[in-house]
Scaffold this motif. Structure first.
Motif, PDB file in Angstrom:
ATOM      1  N   UNK A 178       0.844  -1.007  -0.109  1.00 11.86           N
ATOM      2  CA  UNK A 178       0.160   0.061   0.113  1.00 11.86           C
ATOM      3  C   UNK A 178       0.784   1.146  -0.069  1.00 11.86           C
ATOM      4  N   UNK A 179       0.448   2.354  -0.212  1.00 13.77           N
ATOM      5  CA  UNK A 179       1.110   3.537  -0.145  1.00 13.77           C
ATOM      6  C   UNK A 179       0.392   4.772   0.878  1.00 13.77           C
ATOM      7  N   UNK A 180       1.138   5.424   1.604  1.00 13.94           N
ATOM      8  CA  UNK A 180       0.777   6.114   2.997  1.00 13.94           C
ATOM      9  C   UNK A 180       1.552   7.430   2.618  1.00 13.94           C
ATOM     10  N   UNK A 181       0.594   8.469   2.728  1.00 20.38           N
ATOM     11  CA  UNK A 181       1.243   9.799   2.801  1.00 20.38           C
ATOM     12  C   UNK A 181       1.644  10.201   4.326  1.00 20.38           C
ATOM     13  N   UNK A 182       2.692  10.691   4.713  1.00 21.19           N
ATOM     14  CA  UNK A 182       2.991  11.099   6.110  1.00 21.19           C
ATOM     15  C   UNK A 182       3.939  11.942   6.029  1.00 21.19           C
ATOM     16  N   UNK A 183       4.069  13.086   7.020  1.00 21.80           N
ATOM     17  CA  UNK A 183       5.059  13.999   7.268  1.00 21.80           C
ATOM     18  C   UNK A 183       5.051  14.918   5.788  1.00 21.80           C
ATOM     19  N   UNK A 184       4.183  14.742   4.979  1.00 25.29           N
ATOM     20  CA  UNK A 184       4.203  15.556   3.409  1.00 25.29           C
ATOM     21  C   UNK A 184       4.646  14.840   2.444  1.00 25.29           C
ATOM     22  N   UNK A 185       5.166  13.451   2.640  1.00 26.84           N
ATOM     23  CA  UNK A 185       5.725  12.533   1.610  1.00 26.84           C
ATOM     24  C   UNK A 185       4.920  11.452   1.290  1.00 26.84           C
ATOM     25  N   UNK A 186       5.274  10.904   0.164  1.00 26.42           N
ATOM     26  CA  UNK A 186       4.667   9.771  -0.294  1.00 26.42           C
ATOM     27  C   UNK A 186       5.471   8.363   0.153  1.00 26.42           C
ATOM     28  N   UNK A 187       4.936   7.564   0.940  1.00 30.89           N
ATOM     29  CA  UNK A 187       5.754   6.390   1.237  1.00 30.89           C
ATOM     30  C   UNK A 187       5.118   5.167   0.643  1.00 30.89           C
ATOM     31  N   UNK A 188       6.095   4.381   0.198  1.00 36.38           N
ATOM     32  CA  UNK A 188       5.517   2.862  -0.414  1.00 36.38           C
ATOM     33  C   UNK A 188       5.932   1.848   0.637  1.00 36.38           C
ATOM     34  N   UNK A 190       5.322  -2.217   2.399  1.00 35.87           N
ATOM     35  CA  UNK A 190       5.160  -3.704   1.905  1.00 35.87           C
ATOM     36  C   UNK A 190       5.258  -4.408   3.252  1.00 35.87           C
ATOM     37  N   UNK A 191       4.278  -5.224   3.570  1.00 32.12           N
ATOM     38  CA  UNK A 191       4.196  -5.975   4.948  1.00 32.12           C
ATOM     39  C   UNK A 191       4.058  -7.436   4.580  1.00 32.12           C
ATOM     40  N   UNK A 207       9.926   2.818   2.044  1.00 26.38           N
ATOM     41  CA  UNK A 207      10.746   3.940   1.633  1.00 26.38           C
ATOM     42  C   UNK A 207      10.261   5.111   1.200  1.00 26.38           C
ATOM     43  N   UNK A 208      10.799   6.192   1.024  1.00 22.70           N
ATOM     44  CA  UNK A 208      10.316   7.480   0.295  1.00 22.70           C
ATOM     45  C   UNK A 208      11.407   8.229  -0.005  1.00 22.70           C
ATOM     46  N   UNK A 209      10.998   9.074  -1.056  1.00 22.18           N
ATOM     47  CA  UNK A 209      12.132  10.051  -1.717  1.00 22.18           C
ATOM     48  C   UNK A 209      12.132  11.336  -0.956  1.00 22.18           C
ATOM     49  N   UNK A 210      13.082  12.021  -0.731  1.00 18.50           N
ATOM     50  CA  UNK A 210      13.257  13.448  -0.072  1.00 18.50           C
ATOM     51  C   UNK A 210      13.897  14.266  -1.062  1.00 18.50           C
ATOM     52  N   UNK A 220       9.742  -2.776  -5.998  1.00 22.37           N
ATOM     53  CA  UNK A 220      11.378  -2.695  -5.366  1.00 22.37           C
ATOM     54  C   UNK A 220      10.990  -2.813  -3.795  1.00 22.37           C
ATOM     55  N   UNK A 221      10.109  -2.130  -3.379  1.00 23.26           N
ATOM     56  CA  UNK A 221       9.850  -2.559  -1.689  1.00 23.26           C
ATOM     57  C   UNK A 221       9.272  -3.890  -1.467  1.00 23.26           C
TER      58      UNK A 221
END
Length: 241
Positions: A178-188, A190-191, A207-210, A220-221
């Motif tokens: 799933x994808x989740x937005x937090x601290x203003x960034x998009x995280x990918x 996998x659990x 992970x996320x790109x800054x 990848x994740x």
């Protein structure tokens, strides 16, 4: 998305949250049949009870857990979290390391003007004993796998959530992307929730790109999460040889 240095520092300070390991305590009961005196006239001996004894559950397959921070190879953790703050992982607090334990790695790979990549990896183990009142360790692990999967599928704010079977990981496993937005960034994210015998393995990789860097792809994740999960599951068997 661009972030100033102070802003990025604040984001990373709260990005990694230690895992809280909470597992219900286990108890053991034993049932037995006892003789009851025959109250009939002239009786001098006890007659055996006709009540059947409770069937003992199947013994638990695994008696111990691996060293959690060594359950995933250093080579794998280095590839998944290139700039981990603690290369050997950070162990989660546990009051009973024979039944539960966890370890995590997180870090930011700063590539200057090309942006930065943040990664976080976490693995937890839960071992269940067989219990006359609760069932076999394997059955209890199966039940808790279903509960943990339901929690993941109910992740608040999750987007594009998808659940699949994760073949080749333990006796049974499910993978949730799933994808989740937090601290203003998009995280990918996998659990993987996997079971091997009476042990449940929970692993999450995200992970996320800054600073202008791209968010890592879902593939990848997920590939990283599955690879680490296989190693964690194999570590359980190795610890019980």
């Amino acid at each position: 998305m661009h972030r100033s240095a102070p802003r990025l520092t604040r984001i990373l300070a709260c990005a990694a949250v230690p895992v809280m390991l909470v597992v219900a305590g286990c108890s053991s009961d034993s049932d037995g049949a006892s003789g009851t005196p025959d109250k009939g006239k002239g009786s001098a001996s006890a007659a055996p009870s006709t009540q059947p004894s409770a069937k003992a559950p199947e013994p638990a397959k695994f008696a111990k857990l691996p060293e959690v921070c060594k359950s995933i190879s250093a080579k794998t953790t280095a590839s998944l979290v290139p700039k981990a703050k603690a290369k050997n992982g950070t162990a989660a607090a546990s009051s009973d390391t024979a039944s539960r334990g966890g370890c995590s790695w997180n870090g930011l790979d700063d590539k200057g003007v090309k942006g930065s990549q943040y990664r976080w990896l976490d693995v937890s183990f839960y071992r269940y004993e067989s219990d006359a009142s609760l069932g076999s360790g394997e059955k209890r692990a199966q039940e808790n796998l279903a509960k943990e999967l339901a929690k993941l599928q109910a992740t608040e704010g999750a987007k594009k959530l998808k659940t699949t079977d994760s073949a080749g990981v333990g006796d049974e496993a499910k993978a949730v992307a799933y994808q989740l937005s937090k601290t203003g960034e998009d995280f990918s994210y996998a659990s993987v929730v996997a079971r091997t015998g009476n042990v449940l393995v929970l692993l999450t990789y995200n992970g996320a790109g800054y600073a202008g860097a791209d968010t890592p792809s879902d593939k990848t994740i997920m590939d990283g999460a599955v690879k680490a999960s296989k190693e964690a599951v194999a570590a359980v068997a190795a610890a019980n040889k």
